[in-house]
Design an enzyme around this catalytic site. Structure first.
Site, PDB file in Angstrom:
ATOM      1  N   CYS A 236      60.588  43.793  26.681  1.00  0.00           N
ATOM      2  CA  CYS A 236      59.547  43.494  27.657  1.00  0.00           C
ATOM      3  C   CYS A 236      60.148  43.665  29.046  1.00  0.00           C
ATOM      4  CB  CYS A 236      59.047  42.069  27.451  1.00  0.00           C
ATOM      5  SG  CYS A 236      57.857  41.539  28.663  1.00  0.00           S
TER       6      CYS A 236
ATOM      7  N   ARG B 249      54.042  33.588  26.788  1.00  0.00           N
ATOM      8  CA  ARG B 249      55.252  33.035  27.391  1.00  0.00           C
ATOM      9  C   ARG B 249      54.899  31.725  28.073  1.00  0.00           C
ATOM     10  NH1 ARG B 249      57.806  36.329  32.235  1.00  0.00           N
ATOM     11  NH2 ARG B 249      56.071  35.331  33.330  1.00  0.00           N
TER      12      ARG B 249
ATOM     13  N   ARG C 170      67.274  41.868  42.114  1.00  0.00           N
ATOM     14  CA  ARG C 170      66.376  42.904  41.621  1.00  0.00           C
ATOM     15  C   ARG C 170      65.452  43.441  42.702  1.00  0.00           C
ATOM     16  NH1 ARG C 170      62.186  39.738  37.663  1.00  0.00           N
ATOM     17  NH2 ARG C 170      60.930  41.595  37.967  1.00  0.00           N
TER      18      ARG C 170
ATOM     19  N   GLU D 185      66.875  37.034  28.589  1.00  0.00           N
ATOM     20  CA  GLU D 185      66.995  37.597  29.933  1.00  0.00           C
ATOM     21  C   GLU D 185      68.211  37.032  30.667  1.00  0.00           C
ATOM     22  OE1 GLU D 185      63.263  36.550  31.779  1.00  0.00           O
ATOM     23  OE2 GLU D 185      63.229  34.668  30.651  1.00  0.00           O
TER      24      GLU D 185
ATOM     25  N   HIS E 124      57.928  43.992  44.795  1.00  0.00           N
ATOM     26  CA  HIS E 124      56.495  43.802  44.718  1.00  0.00           C
ATOM     27  C   HIS E 124      55.726  45.113  44.800  1.00  0.00           C
ATOM     28  CE1 HIS E 124      56.549  39.271  45.961  1.00  0.00           C
ATOM     29  NE2 HIS E 124      56.978  39.486  44.749  1.00  0.00           N
TER      30      HIS E 124
END
Length: 582
Positions: A504, A340, A467, A433, A202
């Site tokens: 992206c 999206r 991640r 992805e 974040h």
């Protein structure tokens, strides 16, 4: 012996020897300013007395949660983009009946209100960590809600960043919760440094949205005395305390030179030999769209639609969605806009969805998979988007493309394409992805009109590394050969089928990586508006021949460092120096 010198705030401070702290850089920017350390959370007294009246105590706790939730929701409404999405999700944590039920149990067991909230939050935090994936990153958000509620119960103000400096400053913190980030004044904050977090967490998202240099995983940064002058270099991943005057001068000059040079180029994206590369923006709100226009983006490569759904107890109607999408699309008349469809689940649950708990939500029912259990959500979105295609006047009509997230199989791609086209959408694609989609890229793309590679999620699923986990940052390096191979495989399928494949994610916003991706054959790059000027400048300085050579030399690299070093060796030295691509 020490000498006195004025610092950036005009005060006189004793010169101390420079000290270099290292971490993981996010972005490439530099900054020099005094540091301000975010205050620690409130401490709950170890001897807090039991609640004499548990029912009354619970009412106080509930009121505190409601006040915190309202405050966070107001901040979400006042900001935009990814930060607004995160704040909305954090606000929903303060409105969770399960949390109040847990607090009630602890009050009944004889705990005081603040202690009960802390204990209840600890139980939920353990569950989030056990879920792993992006869900685990919500612990930071949960702790932020906990600290704000506890502060109110103890009669303190909610934790905020209080500084006494008149000029720009660097924010330092153990970690930076979204609520803290929303309080930052971008006209005064010049960099962010944290002890925790990861390169895709974040804090990194917020820094990218604000265009601030950022270094995470910097041990000892919160021990640096407030007001100490620091030099932050995101490209090197370093923070130098008490930098010598010559370093201050060089860093300041570089910052100004980069800003001046990048502001001169506003033309459409292209290589040095004139081969066009569409530079698109990732946006989530109308304000994001305005910023994209300001940096002369050629369109929107990722319009997130989650913000319209989060923080609600009922799904938005087709009419509400149509009006909201129209507000974002109209300023981009004549330019490509890629929408999206709803990407919720995992770390982004919706209160109005009746979903059972999942052992691992990051690998569960999310994205396009929601059609299995809640088909009306997708149907309503496609109806609203189809209405825009039909109803927008010709002079306001964008080149509207629609893609689905988390597509894993050819069958999922085919089903979504059929449904989207049945609703009048002309150009249909998917996010690549999930590794299975990349491995079967030719079959998946055969069902679609385009694809967009989401490198952030592709990296974590390929490397089996959360991640948000800072201690696994090496596995999530943009240059990991396994991830690059999947990206290249997808792009090759697009070239063979003559269908556009864009990128992206964080990779698209990295100037050096952008050259490699273009050399592979990527037709567009979508990034935060703040990253676009540097990518545009880097592309403009390199011909396609060099981009292709860069793509070729990373193929057989054994590790991420080798891949990047090989590409860097082919880059223009002046661009490397200006942008800090070392």
């Amino acid at each position: 012996m020490t000498a006195d010198r004025p610092d950036q705030s005009g005060r006189t401070a004793s010169r101390r020897p420079p000290r270099v702290l290292t971490g993981i850089g996010v972005g490439r920017g530099v900054a020099v300013a005094p540091v301000v350390v975010l205050a620690p959370p409130p401490s709950v007294p170890t001897d807090e007395p039991s609640a004499a009246d548990p029912a009354s105590a619970l009412a106080r706790v509930e009121a505190a949660f409601q006040a915190v939730g309202a405050n966070l929701a107001a901040r979400a409404a006042a900001t935009d983009g990814a930060l607004a999405d995160i704040l909305d999700a954090t606000a929903s944590m303060a409105d969770d009946p399960a949390m109040l039920a847990a607090v009630r149990r602890h009050l009944d067991e004889g705990h005081g209100p603040a202690t009960a909230v802390t204990a209840a939050a600890a139980g939920f935090a353990d569950a989030l960590r056990a879920a792993g994936g992006r869900v685990a990153d919500r612990v930071t958000d949960l702790n932020s809600v906990r600290d704000r509620v506890v502060a109110r119960l103890l009669g303190l103000g909610e934790p905020e960043l209080h500084d006494t400096l008149d000029g720009p400053f660097v924010v330092a913190a153990a970690d930076l919760a979204p609520a803290d980030a929303a309080a930052l004044d971008p006209s005064r904050v010049v960099a962010i440094v944290t002890e925790q977090g990861g390169p895709l967490g974040h804090t990194a998202i917020v820094a990218g949205q604000l265009g601030l240099p950022c270094v995470v995983r910097v041990a000892g940064i919160t021990d640096v005395p407030a007001g100490t002058l620091v030099a932050v270099d995101a490209s090197a991943g370093t923070v130098t305390t008490d930098p010598p005057p010559e370093q201050v001068a060089v860093t300041t000059a570089r910052r100004h030179e980069v800003a001046r040079t990048l502001s001169l180029d506003t033309a459409p994206g292209a290589t040095a030999d004139g081969i066009p590369v569409a530079l698109l923006a990732n946006v989530g709100t109308q304000a994001d769209t305005r910023r994209a226009v300001e940096v002369t983006a050629e369109g929107i490569g990722l319009l997130r639609t989650e913000l319209l759904f989060t923080g609600r107890h009922t799904a938005p109607t087709v009419e509400e969605q149509t009006a909201a999408y129209r507000q974002v699309l109209e300023p981009m008349a004549g330019r490509r806009v890629i929408v999206r469809t709803l990407d919720v689940g995992a770390d982004k649950p919706l209160p109005f969805l009746d979903r059972p708990s999942e052992v691992n939500p990051a690998l569960g029912v999310r994205g396009v998979r929601l059609d299995r259990t809640h088909p009306q959500l997708e149907a309503d979105q496609l109806t609203a988007l189809g209405a825009l295609v039909a109803d927008l006047p010709a002079d306001a009509r964008s080149d509207l493309w629609v893609m689905a997230p988390m597509v894993a199989t050819t069958a999922e791609a085919a089903r979504f394409a059929y449904e989207a086209r049945a609703h009048g959408i002309r150009t249909v694609g998917a996010m690549v992805e999930v590794p299975s989609a990349a491995l079967q890229a030719s079959a998946v793309l055969a069902e679609l009109d385009f694809a967009s590679v989401g490198t952030n999620d592709l990296a974590q699923y390929t490397m089996a590394a959360d991640r948000m986990a800072g201690d696994l940052a090496d596995l999530l390096d943009l240059w990991q050969p396994a991830v690059l191979e999947l990206v290249a495989r997808t792009i090759r399928a697009g070239v063979e089928l003559d269908k556009p494949v864009g990128i992206c994610g964080e990779s698209a916003g990295d100037p050096l990586m952008a050259l490699v991706l273009v050399g592979m054959g990527a037709t567009s790059l979508s990034m935060s508006p703040a990253a676009m000027p540097a990518v545009r400048h880097c592309l403009r300085a390199h011909p396609m021949e060099i981009c292709r050579e860069m793509a070729a030399v990373v193929w057989d690299a054994d590790d991420a460092a080798t891949a990047r070093t090989r590409a860097l060796g082919l880059a223009d030295p002046e661009v490397v120096a200006l942008l800090g691509l070392r």
